[in-house]
Design a protein around this motif. Structure first.
Motif, mmCIF file in Angstrom:
data_model
loop_
_atom_site.group_PDB
_atom_site.id
_atom_site.type_symbol
_atom_site.label_atom_id
_atom_site.label_comp_id
_atom_site.label_asym_id
_atom_site.label_seq_id
_atom_site.Cartn_x
_atom_site.Cartn_y
_atom_site.Cartn_z
ATOM 1 N N PHE A 105 -3.546 -1.430 -8.304
ATOM 2 C CA PHE A 105 -2.834 -2.074 -7.059
ATOM 3 C C PHE A 105 -1.638 -0.641 -8.339
ATOM 4 N N SER B 69 0.674 -1.176 -0.414
ATOM 5 C CA SER B 69 -0.200 -0.132 -0.092
ATOM 6 C C SER B 69 0.800 1.155 -0.091
ATOM 7 N N ASN C 269 0.361 3.450 3.273
ATOM 8 C CA ASN C 269 1.315 3.663 4.189
ATOM 9 C C ASN C 269 2.964 3.201 3.694
#
Length: 247
Positions: free
Chosen positions: A96, A14, A17
């Motif tokens: 993604f 991610s 993050n």
């Protein structure tokens, strides 16, 4: 139609993050022909400017030493934008890879690609082959695409395999009108952090506004006003609220 098959490798799952890209690979397909040569291939290892966890290295084989002297994404961003200009991106699990790319563009001050058309081969494969495995390895096996040289994930290698998978799913190398998968703007797959925050804040506010007011007894109201007056007085009138009962 000019298509760009694209894949990335990253430090984690991610960008929200703090994960970053460590490799990006893309190849051009024009009129259902996979093109070769430097002009038609975009490939870079990227210095993510952060540590690459060991568990991720086991997946793609890219460790800190391999990218220590490689360019940052900022240094290659304009070349990337020039390469994909006017093309439709073909990505397996588009949300993604686009999440990382669009986040990097935002962080480094480049114009974003929210209007770029994108084909998600994973979404298409799930419709075409429901209730089956539809990762890249499974699709290669299903369409008899050689993948024996794929010991580790790699952005350029996976882009090459994706090109063959895409052609296989849409009728092969012979041009066939109407066989291409519908495309959507990149913004359909990814919300940038500021957009996500705004959406979440609106949802939270909406839930609060739906709540019924709690009943307050007269003595509770009087005690509240008394405390507010006391705070207002002891702060020499520096409180940030204003209420006529405090005057």
């Amino acid at each position: 139609m000019r298509l760009i098959m694209l894949d990335t490798e990253t430090t984690g799952l991610s960008p929200l993050n703090g994960d970053r890209m460590v490799e990006i690979g893309a190849i051009e397909v024009l009129n259902r022909k996979v093109l070769s040569g430097d002009k038609h291939v975009f490939h870079h290892y990227i210095n993510p400017e952060r540590n690459i966890p060991a568990e991720v290295v086991r997946i793609h084989g890219i460790d800190n030493a391999k990218v220590k002297n490689k360019p940052t994404f900022k240094e290659i961003a304009q070349d990337f934008l020039d390469f994909i200009e006017g093309a439709t991106l073909v990505i397996h699990n588009a949300s993604f890879d686009l999440g990382f790319i669009m986040n990097e563009l935002r962080l480094n001050g480049f114009h974003n690609i929210e209007n770029t058309l994108v084909i998600d081969t994973l979404a298409f494969a799930r419709k075409k082959h429901p209730n089956q495995r539809n990762n890249l390895d499974a699709l290669c096996d299903r369409y008899n695409i050689e993948r024996g040289h794929r010991d580790l994930h790699g952005a350029l290698l996976d882009s090459e395999l994706l090109a063959e998978v895409y052609l296989g799913m849409t009728g092969g190398r012979q041009f066939s009108l109407g066989m291409d998968i519908p495309s959507l703007p990149a913004s359909s797959f990814v919300q940038l952090p500021e957009q996500s925050r705004g959406r979440d804040e609106k949802a939270e506010t909406a839930n609060i506004m739906k709540r019924n007011s709690l009943p307050i007894a007269d003595h509770e109201h009087e005690a509240h006003i008394s405390m507010m007056k006391r705070i207002h007085k002891e702060s020499d009138g520096q409180t940030i609220w204003h209420h006529p009962e405090l005057a």
